[in-house]
Scaffold this motif. Structure first.
Motif, mmCIF file in Angstrom:
data_model
loop_
_atom_site.group_PDB
_atom_site.id
_atom_site.type_symbol
_atom_site.label_atom_id
_atom_site.label_comp_id
_atom_site.label_asym_id
_atom_site.label_seq_id
_atom_site.Cartn_x
_atom_site.Cartn_y
_atom_site.Cartn_z
ATOM 1 N N LEU A 1 -8.676 -2.501 -6.392
ATOM 2 C CA LEU A 1 -8.341 -1.942 -5.086
ATOM 3 C C LEU A 1 -9.315 -0.835 -4.676
ATOM 4 O O LEU A 1 -9.647 -0.704 -3.491
ATOM 5 N N SER B 1 -1.742 3.201 -3.016
ATOM 6 C CA SER B 1 -2.652 3.634 -1.946
ATOM 7 C C SER B 1 -4.091 3.815 -2.419
ATOM 8 O O SER B 1 -4.865 4.513 -1.766
ATOM 9 N N GLY C 1 -11.315 -1.267 -1.262
ATOM 10 C CA GLY C 1 -11.129 -0.282 -0.200
ATOM 11 C C GLY C 1 -12.442 0.357 0.204
ATOM 12 O O GLY C 1 -12.713 0.547 1.398
ATOM 13 N N ASN D 1 -5.772 -5.838 0.131
ATOM 14 C CA ASN D 1 -4.666 -6.523 -0.538
ATOM 15 C C ASN D 1 -4.849 -8.041 -0.511
ATOM 16 O O ASN D 1 -4.571 -8.727 -1.503
ATOM 17 N N LEU E 1 -6.614 2.781 0.120
ATOM 18 C CA LEU E 1 -6.603 3.727 1.240
ATOM 19 C C LEU E 1 -7.374 4.995 0.884
ATOM 20 O O LEU E 1 -8.106 5.547 1.712
ATOM 21 N N GLN F 1 -0.052 -2.809 -5.954
ATOM 22 C CA GLN F 1 0.590 -1.860 -5.049
ATOM 23 C C GLN F 1 -0.096 -0.503 -5.153
ATOM 24 O O GLN F 1 -0.887 -0.258 -6.069
ATOM 25 N N THR G 1 -5.736 -1.443 4.969
ATOM 26 C CA THR G 1 -4.472 -1.728 4.294
ATOM 27 C C THR G 1 -4.343 -3.207 3.980
ATOM 28 O O THR G 1 -4.024 -3.594 2.849
ATOM 29 N N THR H 1 0.822 -1.210 0.000
ATOM 30 C CA THR H 1 0.000 0.000 0.000
ATOM 31 C C THR H 1 0.855 1.258 0.000
ATOM 32 O O THR H 1 0.454 2.292 -0.550
ATOM 33 N N TYR H 2 2.045 1.209 0.586
ATOM 34 C CA TYR H 2 2.885 2.388 0.749
ATOM 35 C C TYR H 2 4.102 2.347 -0.174
ATOM 36 O O TYR H 2 5.031 3.145 0.008
#
Length: 346
Positions: free
Chosen positions: A186, A129, A190, A102, A132, A127, A98, A58-59
């Protein structure tokens, strides 16, 4: 004079992780080996050997543009949510939105690989964010749905409650047209993860005037945070019907606890209390703009509350009329039965 950083502690940690993991990802890819990025990014086929990537992915951003977007998301979103919820609750939320998206994204691609036997699905790089960002927008929709964000000196004015739908639409179109399918997956995961947690599981203090300050509520049953409320008015009836089917299935499986009428009423009071409370502003716009936005938010919330109250009163009066019509018709029957014998008398 000592310089003071006005950023909550956990938000600072997340910003540091974003910079550290993103720089390390680029160093691994271009410094050591192009395939070495799987030590920080999530690749479904290899993730069983590197389980920490369900967090680090995520980061670990790919380029400077996505790093800036992720940094702005964490800085402004993290500051707001950490101050509104506290560091402990914010930390729980971060771990959930997070890790779970994933995990689910990896499962989806492995499942598709098992069906199609397409190796590229098992080797896709997950990968960024995006999950998020979607999760933060859902949280803003819960806390300040009627807040207006002004862009380009007032040329564009968008209420916060519309951002999740815009975000999902943009990522869905991008995934279909540009092939950014991982961002599409994602974004939806999320969004769903955040809404499910905030709707049914997150504990919150009671803010309404009828409760005590230390009373804890589970979830948010308010009508303004229902799943259908995220979509345009024309789409809400079919979305609500579909959501009800899923909700009833989850209740039958004992995954979700059904909301009572009292829960919904309390949730609506909570939503009103949040709008009138002293939560921090989303953006530091200045005194006059902030005051105007707060007044507009309060007026919209009052209008929504009056509309919901009117609908409930109308439904209650309809039921009352239906119930009152039953005894009146029954009372009219006895005279008809007594008339028969009277006619047969000589």
């Amino acid at each position: 004079m000592q310089w003071r950083v006005n950023i909550p502690p956990l938000t600072r940690v997340l910003l540091a992780l974003l910079i550290a993991f993103s720089v390390s990802y680029q160093a691994l890819r271009y410094g050591l080996d192009y395939t070495a990025g799987h030590y920080l990014a999530l690749i479904p086929q290899w993730s069983i050997f590197t389980p920490w990537v369900y967090f680090t992915a995520t980061y670990s951003e790919q380029n400077i543009l996505t790093i800036l977007i992720a940094g702005a998301t964490i800085l402004y979103g993290g500051k707001y949510l950490e101050r509104a919820w506290g560091s402990m609750e914010f930390g729980k939320f971060i771990l959930l939105v997070t890790l779970l998206p994933n995990f689910l994204a990896s499962f989806i691609y492995v499942f598709l690989f098992a069906i199609t036997q397409d190796d590229s699905l098992a080797l896709v790089v997950i990968q960024g964010s995006v999950a998020l960002q979607g999760a933060f927008l859902v949280a803003f929709k819960q806390l300040v749905p009627e807040h207006t964000v002004t862009i380009l000196k007032g040329a564009i004015r968008i209420r916060v409650k519309h951002f999740p739908a815009i975000f999902l639409a943009a990522n869905t179109l991008s995934g279909i047209i540009l092939g950014t399918d991982t961002a599409l997956v994602l974004a939806w995961l999320g969004f769903i993860t955040s809404w499910t947690y905030l709707r049914f599981y997150k504990k919150q203090l009671e803010l309404s005037t009828t409760g005590t300050s230390d009373t804890q509520l589970l979830g948010d049953a308010s009508e303004t945070f229902a799943f259908a409320s995220f979509w345009p008015d024309a789409m809400q009836p079919p979305v609500a019907a579909f959501a009800d089917v899923i909700y009833n299935a989850l209740v039958a499986l004992h995954i979700c606890t059904p909301f009572t009428a009292a829960d919904v009423e309390m949730g609506n009071e909570q939503a009103t209390a949040r709008g009138e409370g002293a939560l921090p502003n989303l953006l530091n716009n200045g005194g006059s703009n902030a005051s105007r936005n707060k007044q507009e938010d309060a007026e919209r919330r009052r209008a929504l509350a009056l509309k919901a109250l009117d609908q409930r009163l109308h439904a209650a009066s309809t039921i009352t009329r239906q119930q009152s019509s039953v005894p009146s018709s029954a009372a009219a029957d006895p005279p008809a039965t007594t008339e028969g014998p009277a006619e047969n008398q000589p």
